[in-house]
Write a protein that holds these residues in place. Structure first.
Motif, PDB file in Angstrom:
ATOM      1  N   GLY A  72       0.803  -1.210   0.000  1.00  0.00           N
ATOM      2  CA  GLY A  72       0.000   0.000   0.000  1.00  0.00           C
ATOM      3  C   GLY A  72       0.835   1.258   0.000  1.00  0.00           C
ATOM      4  N   GLY A  73       0.132   2.381   0.153  1.00  0.00           N
ATOM      5  CA  GLY A  73       0.777   3.683   0.178  1.00  0.00           C
ATOM      6  C   GLY A  73       1.353   3.984   1.549  1.00  0.00           C
ATOM      7  N   LEU A  74       1.918   5.189   1.689  1.00  0.00           N
ATOM      8  CA  LEU A  74       2.562   5.547   2.947  1.00  0.00           C
ATOM      9  C   LEU A  74       1.578   5.568   4.107  1.00  0.00           C
ATOM     10  N   LYS A  75       0.501   6.316   3.972  1.00  0.00           N
ATOM     11  CA  LYS A  75      -0.419   6.479   5.105  1.00  0.00           C
ATOM     12  C   LYS A  75      -1.420   5.335   5.236  1.00  0.00           C
ATOM     13  N   ASP A  76      -1.826   4.742   4.124  1.00  0.00           N
ATOM     14  CA  ASP A  76      -2.831   3.677   4.208  1.00  0.00           C
ATOM     15  C   ASP A  76      -2.206   2.281   4.144  1.00  0.00           C
ATOM     16  N   GLY A  77      -0.911   2.228   3.929  1.00  0.00           N
ATOM     17  CA  GLY A  77      -0.236   0.937   3.809  1.00  0.00           C
ATOM     18  C   GLY A  77       0.012   0.283   5.146  1.00  0.00           C
ATOM     19  N   GLY A 122       3.761   0.603  10.675  1.00  0.00           N
ATOM     20  CA  GLY A 122       3.172   1.429   9.639  1.00  0.00           C
ATOM     21  C   GLY A 122       3.240   2.897  10.008  1.00  0.00           C
ATOM     22  N   PHE A 123       2.630   3.706   9.189  1.00  0.00           N
ATOM     23  CA  PHE A 123       2.635   5.153   9.388  1.00  0.00           C
ATOM     24  C   PHE A 123       2.063   5.515  10.757  1.00  0.00           C
ATOM     25  N   ALA A 124       0.940   4.906  11.103  1.00  0.00           N
ATOM     26  CA  ALA A 124       0.264   5.249  12.361  1.00  0.00           C
ATOM     27  C   ALA A 124       1.114   4.897  13.576  1.00  0.00           C
TER      28      ALA A 124
END
Length: 143
Positions: free
Chosen positions: A13-18, A35-37
């Motif tokens: 996935g992408g940076l924020k949703d991956g 992940g991002f979070a």
């Protein structure tokens, strides 16, 4: 003697949703989420900076144990933590500092000796040297 240890990461996935997972050769981490979070928003999961902090704290403490033994000293207890700072700088993010905190009970050590030996451990620990290491890359684009 050369020792090679391995870790791996998978990402989708992408940076924020991956979402990603981290694994270590030893199995201490096996597809552990990151992940991002978890890196930027304090959510559950791991991140590269806490892994670097744990690696640095453990490496420094082992290096100090060796240095103490060479000085004919032995710690009753050593507790080390590392705080790795990730900051936004021009051009993106960077790890700007690592702060080690040690609380140690070392019978027979005076303050001057303690300061000298801990400075040696900080400078000599392999993880302390990592930013000076040669970094190589093999990159394969799969089509």
């Amino acid at each position: 003697m050369k020792i090679t240890r391995k870790g791996s990461a998978a990402w989708q996935g992408g940076l924020k949703d991956g979402k990603g997972t981290i694994s270590t050769e030893s199995g201490a981490l096996n597809a552990y989420p990151y992940g991002f979070a978890s890196r930027f928003e304090g959510q559950r999961g791991s991140n590269p900076e806490e892994l670097i902090a744990a690696a640095h704290a453990s490496c420094f403490t082992m290096a100090l144990s060796l240095i103490l033994s060479e000085a004919k000293l032995r710690a009753d207890q050593m507790d080390t933590s590392a705080a790795v700072s990730l900051e936004q700088v021009s051009g993106g993010y960077a790890i700007t500092s690592v702060h080690l905190t040690l609380k140690a009970k070392i019978p027979g050590a005076d303050q001057a000796t303690f300061e000298k030996l801990t400075a040696m451990a900080k400078a000599g620990c392999p993880v302390s040297k990592v930013l000076k290491a040669e970094i190589t890359l093999d990159a394969t684009l799969i089509q």
